[in-house]
Scaffold this motif. Structure first.
Motif, short mmCIF file in Angstrom:
data_model
loop_
_atom_site.label_atom_id
_atom_site.label_comp_id
_atom_site.label_asym_id
_atom_site.label_seq_id
_atom_site.Cartn_x
_atom_site.Cartn_y
_atom_site.Cartn_z
N THR A 69 0.85 -1.19 0.00
CA THR A 69 0.00 0.00 0.00
C THR A 69 0.89 1.24 0.00
O THR A 69 1.94 1.24 0.64
N TYR A 87 -7.00 -6.18 0.99
CA TYR A 87 -8.25 -5.63 1.52
C TYR A 87 -9.49 -6.37 1.01
O TYR A 87 -10.60 -5.86 1.11
N ALA A 98 -12.46 1.08 4.48
CA ALA A 98 -11.88 1.20 5.83
C ALA A 98 -10.43 1.68 5.77
O ALA A 98 -10.02 2.54 6.55
N ALA A 99 -9.66 1.15 4.82
CA ALA A 99 -8.25 1.57 4.67
C ALA A 99 -8.16 3.04 4.30
O ALA A 99 -7.31 3.77 4.82
N LYS A 101 -10.39 5.42 4.93
CA LYS A 101 -10.79 6.21 6.09
C LYS A 101 -9.66 6.26 7.12
O LYS A 101 -9.35 7.33 7.67
N ASP A 102 -9.04 5.12 7.39
CA ASP A 102 -7.94 5.06 8.37
C ASP A 102 -6.77 5.94 7.96
O ASP A 102 -6.10 6.53 8.80
N ALA A 103 -6.52 6.03 6.65
CA ALA A 103 -5.38 6.80 6.15
C ALA A 103 -5.75 8.24 5.78
O ALA A 103 -4.89 9.01 5.36
N GLY A 104 -7.02 8.60 5.90
CA GLY A 104 -7.45 9.95 5.54
C GLY A 104 -7.38 10.21 4.05
O GLY A 104 -7.12 11.34 3.63
N CYS A 105 -7.64 9.18 3.25
CA CYS A 105 -7.57 9.31 1.79
C CYS A 105 -8.96 9.51 1.20
O CYS A 105 -9.93 8.94 1.68
N GLU A 124 -19.22 9.01 2.38
CA GLU A 124 -17.84 8.91 2.86
C GLU A 124 -16.92 9.94 2.19
O GLU A 124 -15.80 10.15 2.63
#
Length: 163
Positions: A69, A87, A98-99, A101-105, A124
Motif C-alpha cells: 500500500t 483488503y 476502511a483503509a 478512512k484510516d489513512a485519511g484518503c 464517505e
C-alpha cells in the motif's frame, strides 16, 4: 494534473509499453501490481515518476521497494494505491473503504479484480477506481485508467486497447 493508472499486466509488456507511450504527457503514473517485471521492462522511456505497489502475483522479495500500500498526495487529494488483495477487493469494497478512512484518503486506486470500476461514495466522500487489466481482462478489452485532478474537480476515465 493527469495521472495514468495501470494494473494487472500479467506478462503483456507490449500492451504496457503502448499505453505508456500514448500517455507520456502524464504528470505521473500509478502501477497497481501484478506485473512489476513488465513495468521494469516497459517503463524505461516513460518520462514521469511511476508509483508502484506489489500485487499478489509479484514477488515482494524481488521488489522490496514496492509496498503493498502507498499513499501519494497531489493537488489537494490523498490517493491510496493498493493492488486490492490485502483488503479483500474481490469480495467487496469494505476493506478498501476502511483503509481509505484510516489513512485519511479521498481516492482509492486498486486492481486485482481485472474489472474496470468507478464509484463515488458520497456519504464517505471517497472515490474508488479500478482501471481493469491490461493483461487478462475478465470482460471486454484490455483497459487502463486516467485521472484528471484540477482543484476539487476529480475526473476518472477508462481507456481500452484493441487486442
Amino acid at each position: 494534473m493527469k495521472i495514468l493508472i495501470l494494473s494487472d499486466t500479467h506478462r503483456r509488456t507490449e500492451r504496457l509499453s503502448r499505453v505508456l507511450a500514448m500517455h507520456a504527457d502524464a504528470d505521473f503514473a500509478c502501477f497497481l501490481g501484478d506485473g512489476l517485471n513488465d513495468l521494469a521492462a516497459a517503463s524505461r522511456a516513460f518520462p514521469a515518476p511511476i508509483y508502484e505497489v506489489c500485487g499478489n502475483c509479484d514477488s515482494a522479495s524481488l521488489y522490496p521497494a514496492a509496498p503493498g500500500t502507498r499513499i501519494v498526495e497531489r493537488a489537494g487529494h490523498r490517493l491510496l494505491l493498493t493492488h486490492g488483495h490485502l483488503y479483500g477487493a474481490k469480495w467487496g469494497q469494505g476493506g478498501l473503504i476502511a483503509a481509505a478512512k484510516d489513512a485519511g484518503c479521498d481516492i482509492v486506486l486498486y486492481g486485482h479484480t481485472h474489472l474496470p470500476q468507478e464509484t463515488y461514495l458520497s456519504d464517505e466522500k471517497i472515490y474508488l477506481f479500478n482501471p481493469g487489466s491490461l493483461g487478462e481482462p475478465r470482460e471486454g478489452e484490455p483497459s487502463y485508467g486516467l485521472l484528471q485532478l484540477d482543484g476539487k474537480n476529480v475526473l476518472f476515465s477508462h481507456g481500452t486497447l484493441l487486442r
